[in-house]
Design a protein around this motif. Structure first.
Motif, PDB file in Angstrom:
ATOM      1  N   VAL A  75      -3.489   9.891  12.088  1.00 63.40           N
ATOM      2  CA  VAL A  75      -2.596  10.500  11.090  1.00 63.40           C
ATOM      3  C   VAL A  75      -3.426  11.059   9.942  1.00 63.40           C
ATOM      4  O   VAL A  75      -4.293  10.364   9.393  1.00 63.40           O
ATOM      5  N   SER A 113      -1.920  -1.563  12.590  1.00 61.04           N
ATOM      6  CA  SER A 113      -3.214  -1.842  13.219  1.00 61.04           C
ATOM      7  C   SER A 113      -3.879  -0.515  13.585  1.00 61.04           C
ATOM      8  O   SER A 113      -3.545   0.530  13.006  1.00 61.04           O
ATOM      9  N   ASN A 159       1.112  -2.710   5.532  1.00 54.24           N
ATOM     10  CA  ASN A 159       0.505  -1.390   5.760  1.00 54.24           C
ATOM     11  C   ASN A 159      -0.858  -1.246   5.082  1.00 54.24           C
ATOM     12  O   ASN A 159      -1.752  -0.603   5.618  1.00 54.24           O
ATOM     13  N   LYS A 165      -9.385  -5.114  12.261  1.00 45.87           N
ATOM     14  CA  LYS A 165      -8.041  -4.867  12.823  1.00 45.87           C
ATOM     15  C   LYS A 165      -7.800  -5.751  14.056  1.00 45.87           C
ATOM     16  O   LYS A 165      -6.683  -6.232  14.269  1.00 45.87           O
ATOM     17  N   SER A 184       0.972   3.415  -2.400  1.00 50.20           N
ATOM     18  CA  SER A 184       0.460   4.374  -3.385  1.00 50.20           C
ATOM     19  C   SER A 184       0.168   5.744  -2.785  1.00 50.20           C
ATOM     20  O   SER A 184       0.186   6.749  -3.477  1.00 50.20           O
ATOM     21  N   GLY A 195       0.805  -1.234   0.000  1.00 56.11           N
ATOM     22  CA  GLY A 195       0.000   0.000   0.000  1.00 56.11           C
ATOM     23  C   GLY A 195       0.827   1.269   0.000  1.00 56.11           C
ATOM     24  O   GLY A 195       0.545   2.196   0.772  1.00 56.11           O
ATOM     25  N   ILE A 250       0.135   6.827   4.582  1.00 59.97           N
ATOM     26  CA  ILE A 250       1.252   6.394   5.424  1.00 59.97           C
ATOM     27  C   ILE A 250       2.243   5.542   4.614  1.00 59.97           C
ATOM     28  O   ILE A 250       3.460   5.673   4.752  1.00 59.97           O
ATOM     29  N   ARG A 300      -1.764  -1.564  -5.914  1.00 63.37           N
ATOM     30  CA  ARG A 300      -2.756  -2.078  -6.868  1.00 63.37           C
ATOM     31  C   ARG A 300      -2.527  -1.474  -8.253  1.00 63.37           C
ATOM     32  O   ARG A 300      -2.686  -2.146  -9.239  1.00 63.37           O
ATOM     33  N   TYR A 347     -14.414  -1.988  10.544  1.00 60.44           N
ATOM     34  CA  TYR A 347     -12.977  -1.710  10.386  1.00 60.44           C
ATOM     35  C   TYR A 347     -12.223  -2.142  11.647  1.00 60.44           C
ATOM     36  O   TYR A 347     -11.211  -2.847  11.571  1.00 60.44           O
ATOM     37  N   HIS A 372      -8.580  11.332   4.734  1.00 57.19           N
ATOM     38  CA  HIS A 372      -9.819  10.543   4.841  1.00 57.19           C
ATOM     39  C   HIS A 372     -11.029  11.391   5.204  1.00 57.19           C
ATOM     40  O   HIS A 372     -12.158  10.972   5.033  1.00 57.19           O
ATOM     41  N   LEU A 379      -4.122  -7.181  -2.249  1.00 60.15           N
ATOM     42  CA  LEU A 379      -4.437  -8.114  -1.151  1.00 60.15           C
ATOM     43  C   LEU A 379      -5.644  -8.992  -1.480  1.00 60.15           C
ATOM     44  O   LEU A 379      -5.811 -10.055  -0.893  1.00 60.15           O
TER      45      LEU A 379
HETATM   46  N1  LIG Z   1      -4.351   7.319   9.054  1.00 61.47           N
HETATM   47  C1  LIG Z   1      -4.685   6.964  10.292  1.00 61.47           C
HETATM   48  O1  LIG Z   1      -5.019   7.806  11.153  1.00 61.47           O
HETATM   49  C2  LIG Z   1      -4.647   5.508  10.688  1.00 61.47           C
HETATM   50  C3  LIG Z   1      -5.047   5.200  12.007  1.00 61.47           C
HETATM   51  C4  LIG Z   1      -4.991   3.884  12.408  1.00 61.47           C
HETATM   52  C5  LIG Z   1      -4.542   2.902  11.537  1.00 61.47           C
HETATM   53  N2  LIG Z   1      -4.170   3.230  10.265  1.00 61.47           N
HETATM   54  C6  LIG Z   1      -3.688   2.148   9.394  1.00 61.47           C
HETATM   55  O2  LIG Z   1      -2.527   2.572   8.692  1.00 61.47           O
HETATM   56  C7  LIG Z   1      -2.469   1.902   7.427  1.00 61.47           C
HETATM   57  C8  LIG Z   1      -2.304   2.913   6.302  1.00 61.47           C
HETATM   58  O3  LIG Z   1      -3.498   3.676   6.227  1.00 61.47           O
HETATM   59  P1  LIG Z   1      -3.577   5.149   5.631  1.00 61.47           P
HETATM   60  O4  LIG Z   1      -4.081   6.020   6.708  1.00 61.47           O
HETATM   61  O5  LIG Z   1      -2.315   5.510   4.940  1.00 61.47           O
HETATM   62  O6  LIG Z   1      -4.767   4.930   4.586  1.00 61.47           O
HETATM   63  P2  LIG Z   1      -4.876   5.181   3.011  1.00 61.47           P
HETATM   64  O7  LIG Z   1      -4.293   6.504   2.661  1.00 61.47           O
HETATM   65  O8  LIG Z   1      -6.304   4.923   2.683  1.00 61.47           O
HETATM   66  O9  LIG Z   1      -3.967   4.048   2.380  1.00 61.47           O
HETATM   67  C9  LIG Z   1      -4.386   2.723   2.327  1.00 61.47           C
HETATM   68  C10 LIG Z   1      -3.454   1.984   1.391  1.00 61.47           C
HETATM   69  O10 LIG Z   1      -3.895   0.611   1.309  1.00 61.47           O
HETATM   70  C11 LIG Z   1      -4.013   0.270  -0.064  1.00 61.47           C
HETATM   71  N3  LIG Z   1      -4.999  -0.779  -0.294  1.00 61.47           N
HETATM   72  C12 LIG Z   1      -6.334  -0.766  -0.030  1.00 61.47           C
HETATM   73  N4  LIG Z   1      -6.897  -1.928  -0.408  1.00 61.47           N
HETATM   74  C13 LIG Z   1      -5.893  -2.683  -0.924  1.00 61.47           C
HETATM   75  C14 LIG Z   1      -5.826  -3.973  -1.486  1.00 61.47           C
HETATM   76  N5  LIG Z   1      -6.916  -4.748  -1.638  1.00 61.47           N
HETATM   77  N6  LIG Z   1      -4.627  -4.443  -1.900  1.00 61.47           N
HETATM   78  C15 LIG Z   1      -3.508  -3.693  -1.786  1.00 61.47           C
HETATM   79  N7  LIG Z   1      -3.501  -2.452  -1.279  1.00 61.47           N
HETATM   80  C16 LIG Z   1      -4.691  -1.956  -0.857  1.00 61.47           C
HETATM   81  C17 LIG Z   1      -4.399   1.569  -0.764  1.00 61.47           C
HETATM   82  O11 LIG Z   1      -4.133   1.450  -2.151  1.00 61.47           O
HETATM   83  P3  LIG Z   1      -5.017   2.150  -3.305  1.00 61.47           P
HETATM   84  O12 LIG Z   1      -4.342   3.456  -3.611  1.00 61.47           O
HETATM   85  O13 LIG Z   1      -4.925   1.185  -4.442  1.00 61.47           O
HETATM   86  O14 LIG Z   1      -6.404   2.327  -2.773  1.00 61.47           O
HETATM   87  C18 LIG Z   1      -3.466   2.535  -0.029  1.00 61.47           C
HETATM   88  O15 LIG Z   1      -2.169   2.460  -0.559  1.00 61.47           O
HETATM   89  C19 LIG Z   1      -3.749   1.075   7.326  1.00 61.47           C
HETATM   90  O16 LIG Z   1      -3.479  -0.257   7.720  1.00 61.47           O
HETATM   91  C20 LIG Z   1      -4.675   1.747   8.314  1.00 61.47           C
HETATM   92  O17 LIG Z   1      -5.665   0.866   8.802  1.00 61.47           O
HETATM   93  C21 LIG Z   1      -4.214   4.515   9.816  1.00 61.47           C
END
Ligand SMILES: NC(=O)c1ccc[n+]([C@@H]2O[C@H](COP(=O)([O-])OP(=O)(O)OC[C@H]3O[C@@H](n4cnc5c(N)ncnc54)[C@H](OP(=O)(O)O)[C@@H]3O)[C@@H](O)[C@H]2O)c1
Length: 272
Positions: A202, A149, A88, A173, A10, A8, A13, A34, A169, A206, A60
């Motif tokens: 972070v 997580s 991630n 997790k 793209s 992930g 984080i 992806r 969600y 979203h 995934l």
């Molecule tokens: N941001 C926060 O505050 C926060 C808080 C707690 C936990 N987290 C965790 O931190 C991690 C990163 O999240 P983020 O905040 O950076 O979110 P994000 O910006 O939505 O990034 C999610 C990433 O996962 C990829 N993804 C989604 N479905 C996928 C699949 N089927 N196969 C492969 N890749 C896939 C997305 O790719 P596409 O570009 O293709 O969609 C994107 O690169 C996640 O595990 C999230 O649960 C984040």
């Protein structure tokens, strides 16, 4: 030199992991995404020509793509293996984030579909990832598998703050944490640390397209977080978040009791 495989990359984080880790020329980063073409374009535009970055297709939800990505990674790193596998990627959507347990009470099919989709990606998808990439981790030197997580699935936090949103969600997790602990139990004897880390709150965009009801729900949630952690002034930037998460996975070891654990970005149960 350390070799990382990160899913992930793209955006959010994941992209920032890729950016900061590959900034150190001694590291090599294989990023799974992806949309390979779009990410390669973004990397070229924002990071320039980094010969220590490889972008591979890895979805995934698509076992065959992960299998191919593992084979391609093996071809890149050879017998050296990989040091860090960072799970991630996750399905994170506004629907899963802002709605309450009973919100699909009158739409049971939609509820089943949403649950199947998020568990498929966040739990089963990561099991495929582990099954296919752990052989490469076993060949590496550092031997760490890190899963991103969320503090949102900590039972004490949910109960103390009465956090009723993000039920599917958070459940995905929590299930992932168990999977990580189970793989940790299996591979501990071979020296592999499995660890779940919450990154904290972070800012990754979203909250940009929320409905008025969701915004209301978000304001209430943020208010609860501020009461829980008075120092909390809102989500941190990705730039700030990554060094904290990395320092926690660097400090963590099987010997210091972190095998299979679930911790915050601070390495404890302080989620903000
Ligand atoms: N941001 C926060 O505050 C926060 C808080 C707690 C936990 N987290 C965790 O931190 C991690 C990163 O999240 P983020 O905040 O950076 O979110 P994000 O910006 O939505 O990034 C999610 C990433 O996962 C990829 N993804 C989604 N479905 C996928 C699949 N089927 N196969 C492969 N890749 C896939 C997305 O790719 P596409 O570009 O293709 O969609 C994107 O690169 C996640 O595990 C999230 O649960 C984040």
């Amino acid at each position: 030199m350390s070799i990382y495989v990160i899913t992930g990359v793209s955006k959010g984080i994941g992209f920032e992991f890729l950016k900061q880790i590959s900034q150190e020329p001694k590291n090599l980063v294989v990023g799974l995404v992806r949309d390979k073409a779009a990410t390669e374009k973004k990397v070229a535009a924002e990071l320039g020509d980094r010969s220590n970055v490889h972008i591979l297709h890895g979805d995934l939800d698509d076992y065959a793509s992960l299998k191919q990505a593992a084979a391609d990674t093996a071809a890149i790193v050879g017998e050296r293996g990989i040091d860090y596998l960072v799970a991630n990627a996750a399905l994170v959507s506004t629907f899963y984030h802002f709605d309450y347990p009973g919100v699909l009470g009158d739409k049971p099919e939609e509820l089943e579909e949403a649950a199947a989709k998020i568990f498929r990606t966040n739990v089963v998808g990561n099991m495929h990832l582990f099954n296919l990439f752990v052989p490469l981790v076993l060949k590496g030197t550092v031997k760490k598998v890190i899963a991103l997580s969320s503090g949102n699935c900590d039972l004490d936090l949910i109960n103390e703050l009465e956090i009723e949103t993000a039920v599917l969600y958070s459940a995905s997790k929590a299930a992932m944490n168990v999977v990580v602990a189970k793989y940790g139990a299996r591979y501990k004897r071979l020296g592999v640390l499995f660890l779940s880390i919450s990154p904290g709150a972070v800012e990754v965009g979203h909250y940009a397209e929320t409905t008025p009801e969701q915004t209301q729900s978000l304001v209430g949630f943020m208010g609860k977080l501020s009461a829980y952690a008075p120092h909390f002034k809102g989500p941190s930037s990705v730039e700030e978040a990554i060094p904290l998460i990395r320092s926690t996975w660097e400090k963590a070891s099987i010997e210091s009791g972190f095998g299979g654990a679930f911790v915050s970005q601070h390495g404890n149960k302080q989620w903000l």
